[in-house]
Enzyme design. Structure first.
Site, PDB file in Angstrom:
ATOM      1  N   ASP A  84      15.937 -65.030 -46.331  1.00 24.86           N
ATOM      2  CA  ASP A  84      15.601 -65.949 -45.044  1.00 24.86           C
ATOM      3  C   ASP A  84      14.028 -65.449 -44.601  1.00 24.86           C
ATOM      4  O   ASP A  84      13.567 -64.441 -45.138  1.00 24.86           O
ATOM      5  CB  ASP A  84      16.478 -65.711 -44.131  1.00 24.86           C
ATOM      6  CG  ASP A  84      16.653 -66.455 -42.892  1.00 24.86           C
ATOM      7  OD1 ASP A  84      15.812 -67.539 -43.005  1.00 24.86           O
ATOM      8  OD2 ASP A  84      17.231 -66.290 -41.969  1.00 24.86           O
ATOM      9  N   TRP A  86      11.275 -63.188 -42.675  1.00 22.96           N
ATOM     10  CA  TRP A  86      11.561 -61.869 -42.402  1.00 22.96           C
ATOM     11  C   TRP A  86      11.153 -61.944 -40.876  1.00 22.96           C
ATOM     12  O   TRP A  86      11.243 -60.612 -40.424  1.00 22.96           O
ATOM     13  CB  TRP A  86      10.450 -61.235 -43.283  1.00 22.96           C
ATOM     14  CG  TRP A  86      10.851 -61.235 -44.634  1.00 22.96           C
ATOM     15  CD1 TRP A  86      12.042 -61.378 -45.358  1.00 22.96           C
ATOM     16  CD2 TRP A  86      10.271 -61.044 -45.758  1.00 22.96           C
ATOM     17  NE1 TRP A  86      12.000 -61.290 -46.801  1.00 22.96           N
ATOM     18  CE2 TRP A  86      10.762 -60.855 -46.931  1.00 22.96           C
ATOM     19  CE3 TRP A  86       8.505 -60.410 -45.853  1.00 22.96           C
ATOM     20  CZ2 TRP A  86      10.287 -60.651 -48.260  1.00 22.96           C
ATOM     21  CZ3 TRP A  86       8.060 -60.188 -47.271  1.00 22.96           C
ATOM     22  CH2 TRP A  86       8.969 -60.322 -48.202  1.00 22.96           C
ATOM     23  N   ILE A  87      10.475 -62.907 -40.373  1.00 27.06           N
ATOM     24  CA  ILE A  87      10.071 -62.651 -39.074  1.00 27.06           C
ATOM     25  C   ILE A  87      10.422 -64.009 -38.285  1.00 27.06           C
ATOM     26  O   ILE A  87       9.911 -65.145 -38.571  1.00 27.06           O
ATOM     27  CB  ILE A  87       8.531 -62.896 -38.912  1.00 27.06           C
ATOM     28  CG1 ILE A  87       7.664 -61.597 -39.704  1.00 27.06           C
ATOM     29  CG2 ILE A  87       7.886 -62.579 -37.608  1.00 27.06           C
ATOM     30  CD1 ILE A  87       6.384 -61.904 -40.287  1.00 27.06           C
ATOM     31  N   SER A  88      11.451 -63.718 -37.509  1.00 31.44           N
ATOM     32  CA  SER A  88      12.097 -64.686 -36.708  1.00 31.44           C
ATOM     33  C   SER A  88      11.795 -65.052 -35.506  1.00 31.44           C
ATOM     34  O   SER A  88      10.604 -64.347 -34.934  1.00 31.44           O
ATOM     35  CB  SER A  88      13.798 -64.314 -36.330  1.00 31.44           C
ATOM     36  OG  SER A  88      14.337 -64.372 -37.622  1.00 31.44           O
ATOM     37  N   CYS A 124      17.051 -70.947 -46.248  1.00 31.80           N
ATOM     38  CA  CYS A 124      17.356 -71.751 -45.256  1.00 31.80           C
ATOM     39  C   CYS A 124      16.472 -72.514 -44.782  1.00 31.80           C
ATOM     40  O   CYS A 124      16.644 -73.550 -43.741  1.00 31.80           O
ATOM     41  CB  CYS A 124      18.559 -71.294 -44.222  1.00 31.80           C
ATOM     42  SG  CYS A 124      17.629 -69.979 -43.157  1.00 31.80           S
ATOM     43  N   LEU A 125      15.328 -72.074 -45.031  1.00 31.09           N
ATOM     44  CA  LEU A 125      14.134 -72.840 -44.722  1.00 31.09           C
ATOM     45  C   LEU A 125      13.745 -72.531 -43.102  1.00 31.09           C
ATOM     46  O   LEU A 125      14.636 -72.608 -42.462  1.00 31.09           O
ATOM     47  CB  LEU A 125      13.794 -74.243 -45.034  1.00 31.09           C
ATOM     48  CG  LEU A 125      13.959 -74.612 -46.565  1.00 31.09           C
ATOM     49  CD1 LEU A 125      14.126 -76.131 -46.665  1.00 31.09           C
ATOM     50  CD2 LEU A 125      13.146 -74.034 -47.348  1.00 31.09           C
ATOM     51  N   PRO A 126      12.483 -72.735 -42.542  1.00 30.16           N
ATOM     52  CA  PRO A 126      11.341 -72.934 -43.335  1.00 30.16           C
ATOM     53  C   PRO A 126      10.743 -71.523 -44.104  1.00 30.16           C
ATOM     54  O   PRO A 126      11.289 -70.475 -43.694  1.00 30.16           O
ATOM     55  CB  PRO A 126      10.116 -73.105 -42.476  1.00 30.16           C
ATOM     56  CG  PRO A 126      10.407 -72.533 -41.157  1.00 30.16           C
ATOM     57  CD  PRO A 126      12.136 -72.454 -41.053  1.00 30.16           C
ATOM     58  N   ARG A 151      22.911 -79.093 -44.770  1.00 32.38           N
ATOM     59  CA  ARG A 151      22.734 -78.552 -43.542  1.00 32.38           C
ATOM     60  C   ARG A 151      22.594 -79.857 -42.531  1.00 32.38           C
ATOM     61  O   ARG A 151      23.129 -79.961 -41.684  1.00 32.38           O
ATOM     62  CB  ARG A 151      21.710 -77.670 -43.201  1.00 32.38           C
ATOM     63  CG  ARG A 151      21.896 -76.338 -43.900  1.00 32.38           C
ATOM     64  CD  ARG A 151      20.867 -75.335 -43.632  1.00 32.38           C
ATOM     65  NE  ARG A 151      20.169 -75.268 -42.300  1.00 32.38           N
ATOM     66  CZ  ARG A 151      19.349 -74.879 -41.920  1.00 32.38           C
ATOM     67  NH1 ARG A 151      18.410 -74.797 -42.994  1.00 32.38           N
ATOM     68  NH2 ARG A 151      18.712 -75.175 -40.773  1.00 32.38           N
TER      69      ARG A 151
END
Length: 155
Positions: A84, A86-88, A124-126, A151
């Site tokens: 997923d 790494w930087i939310s 789960c993108l982007p 989804r």
């Protein structure tokens, strides 16, 4: 489930951040009969309370749980490779630090060499190229667009 015909006995390798998506895997994988192999950099592990729940579930349901810092160890014999972002959102100021910490965690065909012969890839993108290279992301083994469509129906 759609791709493999069922979930029981599958091994999922999570390679990346110990974020909310991983924590969902941790709370559900064993209950669905899946083994979970997790590789996160030191300092980016999932919440310890959630990990303890996963350990209890794994014992109760007879599945295996591995937590490591080695992406290749996590990928070993895995049917599904998952990562997923790494930087939310809200972590933008940590970008430089996070990119440094996650060096070596990009999912590549080299990572997949230790996976099961029927491996697939999910995200789960982007997606950002540092998380998974183009060769894996656009390969026939990538199920990210089917995942995105599924989804859509839950939203």
């Amino acid at each position: 489930q759609e791709h493999y015909g069922g979930l029981k006995g599958l091994t999922v390798a999570w390679i990346g951040d110990g974020n909310n998506v991983l924590q969902s895997f941790l709370t559900s994988a064993a209950r669905l009969g899946m083994h979970l192999r997790i590789a996160t950099p030191r300092g980016f592990e999932p919440d310890l309370r959630i990990t303890k729940i996963a350990e209890q579930n794994s014992k109760e349901y007879g599945t295996k749980l591995l937590l490591t810092t080695d992406p290749l160890e996590a990928a070993d014999s895995a049917n599904v490779l998952v990562t997923d972002t790494w930087i939310s959102m809200g972590q933008e100021e940590e970008k430089k630090q996070r990119l440094k910490a996650f060096q070596g965690y990009q999912i590549t065909m080299q990572t997949a060499k230790s996976a099961a012969s029927n491996w697939t890839f999910l995200h789960c993108l982007p997606r950002k190229p540092e998380e998974v290279d183009d060769e894996v992301f656009y390969s026939p083994r990538s199920l990210v667009f089917q995942e995105a469509e599924n989804r859509k129906w839950t939203i």
